[in-house]
Enzyme design. Structure first.
Site, PDB file in Angstrom:
ATOM      1  N   ASP A 120       2.487 -13.995  10.295  1.00 33.16           N
ATOM      2  CA  ASP A 120       1.127 -13.907  10.806  1.00 33.16           C
ATOM      3  C   ASP A 120       0.339 -15.060  10.208  1.00 33.16           C
ATOM      4  OD1 ASP A 120      -0.592 -11.605   8.593  1.00 33.16           O
ATOM      5  OD2 ASP A 120       0.802 -13.229   8.198  1.00 33.16           O
ATOM      6  N   GLY A 123      -4.919 -14.338   8.643  1.00 37.28           N
ATOM      7  CA  GLY A 123      -6.266 -13.923   9.028  1.00 37.28           C
ATOM      8  C   GLY A 123      -6.604 -12.507   8.620  1.00 37.28           C
ATOM      9  N   PHE A 124      -5.705 -11.586   8.920  1.00 37.85           N
ATOM     10  CA  PHE A 124      -5.989 -10.180   8.635  1.00 37.85           C
ATOM     11  C   PHE A 124      -6.148  -9.931   7.137  1.00 37.85           C
ATOM     12  CE2 PHE A 124      -6.441  -5.842   9.533  1.00 37.85           C
ATOM     13  CZ  PHE A 124      -5.685  -5.110   8.630  1.00 37.85           C
ATOM     14  N   GLN A 217      -8.431 -11.136  21.533  1.00 36.19           N
ATOM     15  CA  GLN A 217      -9.451 -10.396  20.805  1.00 36.19           C
ATOM     16  C   GLN A 217     -10.444  -9.794  21.804  1.00 36.19           C
ATOM     17  OE1 GLN A 217      -9.413  -9.623  17.771  1.00 36.19           O
ATOM     18  NE2 GLN A 217      -7.910 -11.003  16.876  1.00 36.19           N
ATOM     19  N   GLY A 244      -6.907  -7.110  17.012  1.00 38.08           N
ATOM     20  CA  GLY A 244      -8.198  -6.452  16.861  1.00 38.08           C
ATOM     21  C   GLY A 244      -8.156  -4.962  17.065  1.00 38.08           C
ATOM     22  N   ASP A 294       4.697  -4.234  14.931  1.00 40.05           N
ATOM     23  CA  ASP A 294       4.957  -4.344  13.492  1.00 40.05           C
ATOM     24  C   ASP A 294       4.038  -3.376  12.778  1.00 40.05           C
ATOM     25  OD1 ASP A 294       2.407  -6.149  13.630  1.00 40.05           O
ATOM     26  OD2 ASP A 294       2.802  -5.866  11.488  1.00 40.05           O
ATOM     27  N   CYS A 332      21.007  11.828  11.807  1.00 36.80           N
ATOM     28  CA  CYS A 332      20.827  10.401  11.506  1.00 36.80           C
ATOM     29  C   CYS A 332      22.095   9.801  10.914  1.00 36.80           C
ATOM     30  CB  CYS A 332      19.653  10.239  10.527  1.00 36.80           C
ATOM     31  SG  CYS A 332      19.316   8.527  10.067  1.00 36.80           S
ATOM     32  N   CYS A 334      22.212   6.849   9.265  1.00 37.15           N
ATOM     33  CA  CYS A 334      21.922   5.810   8.282  1.00 37.15           C
ATOM     34  C   CYS A 334      22.681   6.086   6.987  1.00 37.15           C
ATOM     35  CB  CYS A 334      20.414   5.702   8.034  1.00 37.15           C
ATOM     36  SG  CYS A 334      19.762   6.873   6.828  1.00 37.15           S
ATOM     37  N   CYS A 337      21.434   9.182   4.960  1.00 35.73           N
ATOM     38  CA  CYS A 337      21.726  10.516   5.494  1.00 35.73           C
ATOM     39  C   CYS A 337      23.212  10.810   5.490  1.00 35.73           C
ATOM     40  CB  CYS A 337      21.146  10.648   6.894  1.00 35.73           C
ATOM     41  SG  CYS A 337      19.343  10.723   6.874  1.00 35.73           S
ATOM     42  N   HIS A 362      16.292   4.687   5.263  1.00 35.61           N
ATOM     43  CA  HIS A 362      16.248   5.712   6.306  1.00 35.61           C
ATOM     44  C   HIS A 362      15.110   5.456   7.289  1.00 35.61           C
ATOM     45  CE1 HIS A 362      16.130   9.507   8.448  1.00 35.61           C
ATOM     46  NE2 HIS A 362      14.828   9.495   8.208  1.00 35.61           N
TER      47      HIS A 362
END
Lengths: 417, 402
Positions: A120, A123-124, A217, A244, A294, A332, A334, A337, A362
């Site tokens: 990114d 900015g955020f 925005q 935004g 994200d 699951c 993974c 698990c 997980h």
């Protein structure tokens, strides 16, 4: 001077051009192949071909803020099937800084991640994390939390750092305003973001290897959003983000802005909804036409012992799990698990940091699996049915369905049973 | 278990294999060797994926009652023992009393009880409770309950005596409930030779599978005294039973203790190194290589690895793109550079602990493999010089840096 980064994977064969172009139209290193479109909703399944590898969308991108996904090795991340994750320009720009990362062959080289990276703009973070000094046309002036020095983050500076990081997708620097702010500031920020987009495009030294996305925005104002969409879609950028949102705004406003945005974004370019990661939000926003997401939530909540499951979440550290000998989710697959029980993890939280890592693994698996299932259902033409099943599993009863989700799905022809 | 010695070098250093371990008696552990140190069955910071990037890990996993005691109820309800509870499929399980990496507060031991500290505070154990815990853990072997609170300088002779007496009494009580699990007797005696000998003699009379040497941990006494006491103790112990030294992990101390006849160590040292943001880098390679010798003699190059560990938070590593240790085959060294580790430490990232633990564990176990090889080839002196020279140079440099 930016380093030439050798990626090795699918790159466009255009020659490396290191000169500073001021053109608004640049070649990119991104191809979007639309694999399937849902006939009922606005959902699509795509293959996003990026320099390091293909990314199957809809995709959830885990966030590895400081050049690492907290506690997880790159091998573990790869084994989970992650094709793209995030790095943070603000944090990495501070420590260790762009020069060092360039010396290390970019962020890929520095963290040894062989697949795709999205950064990114910083900015955020500027707005959410630091003492904001001043936003001007030039950029954002703020105080570094590490040495108190004043720093100017301009569109050029942000792009320069991102060029050094060498990410496959870069975000423009936008004038970020909280979604709860109203009034003329929102309009000012929207217009400035357009001007900053142009400056970012001009500043990008690596258009052949790094894809610069615009960020739409306009706050929660339809007119402003539409104006922003009209202008930004005139620019030749490889992709668009919807920004935004995902702040403190009402969900009723949120989904309307999302769907408005996807209505006016080109079909053949990816749509990235920033900061969205709760399961329900993901499913609904896929239905509204978004491809990429994200969020820090799944990985952050893991460190507090919160495991994500199809019926919500499970607080492993709570007493009720002390003697629960099942895995977090019996269905699951993974690594966590497959080997460990809730009871063991509950106890392990008292002894070692590895407990957090087990939950992190997980939760990433959960998010990626969810996206995989969504994708599969769209390809097989049964996405609306998937949504019904998903909601039934997630909520104890129909009257507990969030009304914004009901409305949003209705707007794309899915009436929840 | 049976200890098969293949060599005894210079009447004390022993080389061999501890056989007949585990449920089926099929597992073995080479000695001198170390156990796999864990927190509640987990090697610190590591999940199974990261743990299994390492091959040749010790076949014996160590767990401690200080981690486990507070979970007794859960284990009793689970019924199938700690190994299964923790998902430790293929390991031999050894249960000790205390965590060797943590120093316990003193003053809480009584004639009938010892205390352990868990996440919720102090828990007092009688032998009955201790044995109930062992029943719920179901280890393959465990250390008998012991009073080892003799490591402080101010410990009186009377107190040391008590620790020997109490420990023997606890052992006798533990042995009443033998039920097929092997027990190590614990030799106490503080820093008093006569008490050490008495404890050893008496413990050796009991039907134990081996011996823990307690109260000798790093920081409690000089190595020369430790060596003296261990040698005296070992004289009283049967040759064919293993000796496990608790609380000692530094490479130089390990070497000295092997020379005094110790067989087994706890591998908590790599964890301690990891927690201070450091990486083990001392050399244990004694194969002749003229080029490497020259490299090591280069005093001017401050980045050469010539100490037990390097402090990766140091600014000098900020742009050092070499692996932690050149030639190290561990996941960390094969995939990452010092500059990256430095960044992770400076930014307080969790991955630092993961990567450092992998490297430090790998390096430490490599050291033990080198130890065994040196013993087999009668080159222990050479190895000692190699390892100790690195330690000496570090002290020298620290003094130079002021």
């Amino acid at each position: 001077m930016a380093a030439t980064i050798e990626c090795g994977a699918d790159t466009n064969t255009s020659e490396n051009n290191m000169s500073f172009k001021k053109a608004l139209s640049v070649a990119s290193s991104l191809t979007l192949q639309i694999v399937a479109e849902c006939p009922v909703t606005k959902a699509r399944v795509c293959d996003l071909i990026l320099p390091h590898c293909a990314v199957n969308t809809p995709v959830f991108m885990p966030v590895g803020t400081q050049g690492t996904l907290k506690g997880i090795t790159v091998d573990q991340l790869e084994a989970l099937g992650c094709q793209i994750c995030l790095g943070n320009t603000y944090h990495l720009g501070m420590r260790p800084g762009p020069d060092l990362i360039e010396k290390a062959s970019g962020l890929h080289g520095f963290m040894n991640w062989k697949r795709n990276l999205l950064t990114d703009s910083g900015g955020f973070q500027m707005v959410s994390l630091v003492e904001l000094s001043e936003v001007t046309e030039e950029g954002v002036k703020f105080k570094s939390p590490y040495d108190g020095k004043e720093i100017l983050l301009s569109p050029e500076k942000s792009i320069s750092i991102q060029n050094s990081l060498g990410s496959d997708i870069m975000m423009q620097l936008d004038d970020v305003v909280s979604s709860t702010v109203t009034g003329p500031r929102v309009e000012e920020a929207m217009h400035r973001s357009i001007r900053w987009l142009d400056r970012c495009i001009a500043a990008n030294k690596n258009p052949h290897k790094q894809n610069l996305f615009a960020i739409i925005q306009g706050g929660l104002n339809s007119e402003l959003r539409k104006a922003c969409l009209a202008e930004m879609t005139k620019r030749e950028v490889p992709g668009f983000a919807i920004g935004g949102l995902s702040g403190g705004e009402e969900k009723d406003d949120f989904w309307r802005m999302v769907t408005l945005s996807t209505d006016h974004l080109p079909r053949e370019k990816p749509r990235y909804l920033m900061g969205v990661g709760y399961a329900v939000d993901l499913v609904v926003c896929v239905a509204l036409g978004c491809d990429m997401f994200d969020c820090v939530f799944p990985t952050r909540t893991a460190r507090f012992g919160s495991a994500l499951v199809p019926w919500g979440s499970l607080q492993v550290k709570q007493k009720q799990y002390a003697k629960d000998f099942q895995p977090i989710d019996p269905d699951c697959q993974c690594p966590t698990c497959k080997r460990h029980s809730r009871a063991y993890l509950h106890a392990l939280f008292k002894s070692d940091t590895a407990a957090m890592h087990h939950i992190t693994i997980h939760n990433i698996a959960y998010q990626l699996n969810l996206m995989r299932s969504v994708r599969q259902s769209i390809v097989e033409g049964r996405f609306p049915e998937f949504i019904q099943t998903f909601m039934k599993r997630m909520f104890p009863s129909r009257d507990q369905y969030p009304s914004w989700a009901v409305d949003a799905l209705a707007s794309v022809n899915v009436t929840l049973e | 278990m049976q200890l098969e010695l293949s060599r005894v070098v210079q009447c004390t250093s022993r080389l061999g294999v501890l056989k007949g371990l585990g449920r089926t008696g099929q597992r073995s552990l080479e000695v001198p060797g170390c156990l796999l140190y864990t927190h509640f069955g987990t090697v610190p910071h590591l999940t199974q994926d990261t743990l299994h990037t390492m091959s040749n890990l010790p076949s014996v996993t160590q767990v401690t009652l200080s981690n486990i005691a507070e979970h007794q109820e859960v284990l009793e309800e689970f019924k199938d023992g700690f190994r299964k509870f923790a998902g430790l499929h293929d390991t031999v399980l050894y249960c000790s009393l205390h965590d060797p990496a943590m120093l316990c507060p003193t003053g809480y031991t009584t004639n009938k009880t010892v205390s352990v500290w868990g996440s919720g505070g102090r828990m007092e154990l009688t032998v009955a409770k201790f044995m109930a815990l062992q029943k719920s853990v179901q280890p393959d072997w465990y250390q008998s309950m012991a009073d080892g609170e003799t490591w402080q300088n101010s410990t009186s002779r009377k107190r040391v005596r008590k620790s020997v007496d109490r420990t023997l009494a606890h052992l006798d009580e533990c042995l009443l409930e033998l039920d097929g699990v092997e027990v190590f007797g614990v030799v106490e005696g503080g820093d008093i030779l006569e008490e050490r000998v008495r404890s050893a003699r008496e413990t050796a009379k009991r039907p134990v599978a081996g011996f823990c040497l307690d109260g000798l941990q790093t920081g409690s006494m000089d190595q020369s005294l430790r060596t003296q006491l261990i040698a005296a103790v070992n004289k009283e112990l049967p040759e064919d039973k293993p000796r496990l030294l608790q609380g000692v992990g530094r490479p130089d101390e390990v070497l000295a203790c092997i020379e005094a006849g110790v067989d087994l160590f706890e591998s908590f040292f790599p964890f301690q190194v990891t927690e201070r943001g450091c990486a083990l880098c001392f050399s244990f390679d004694i194969s002749p290589d003229p080029e490497r010798q020259n490299g090591d003699l280069n005093h001017d190059d401050q980045t050469q690895m010539t100490s037990f560990e390097i402090n990766l938070k140091d600014r000098r590593y900020q742009d050092d793109f070499r692996p932690l240790v050149e030639g190290c085959g561990c996941y960390c060294c094969q995939n990452h550079q010092r500059a990256y580790l430095h960044h992770l430490l400076v930014t307080n990232e969790l991955l630092a602990g993961v990567l450092l633990m992998i490297h430090n564990t790998s390096h430490y176990h490599g050291f033990f493999a080198a130890l065994r090889e040196a013993l087999a080839e009668d080159k222990l002196d050479l190895l000692k010089r190699r390892v100790l020279r690195d330690g000496a140079r570090q002290t020298e440099r620290k003094e130079q840096d002021g």
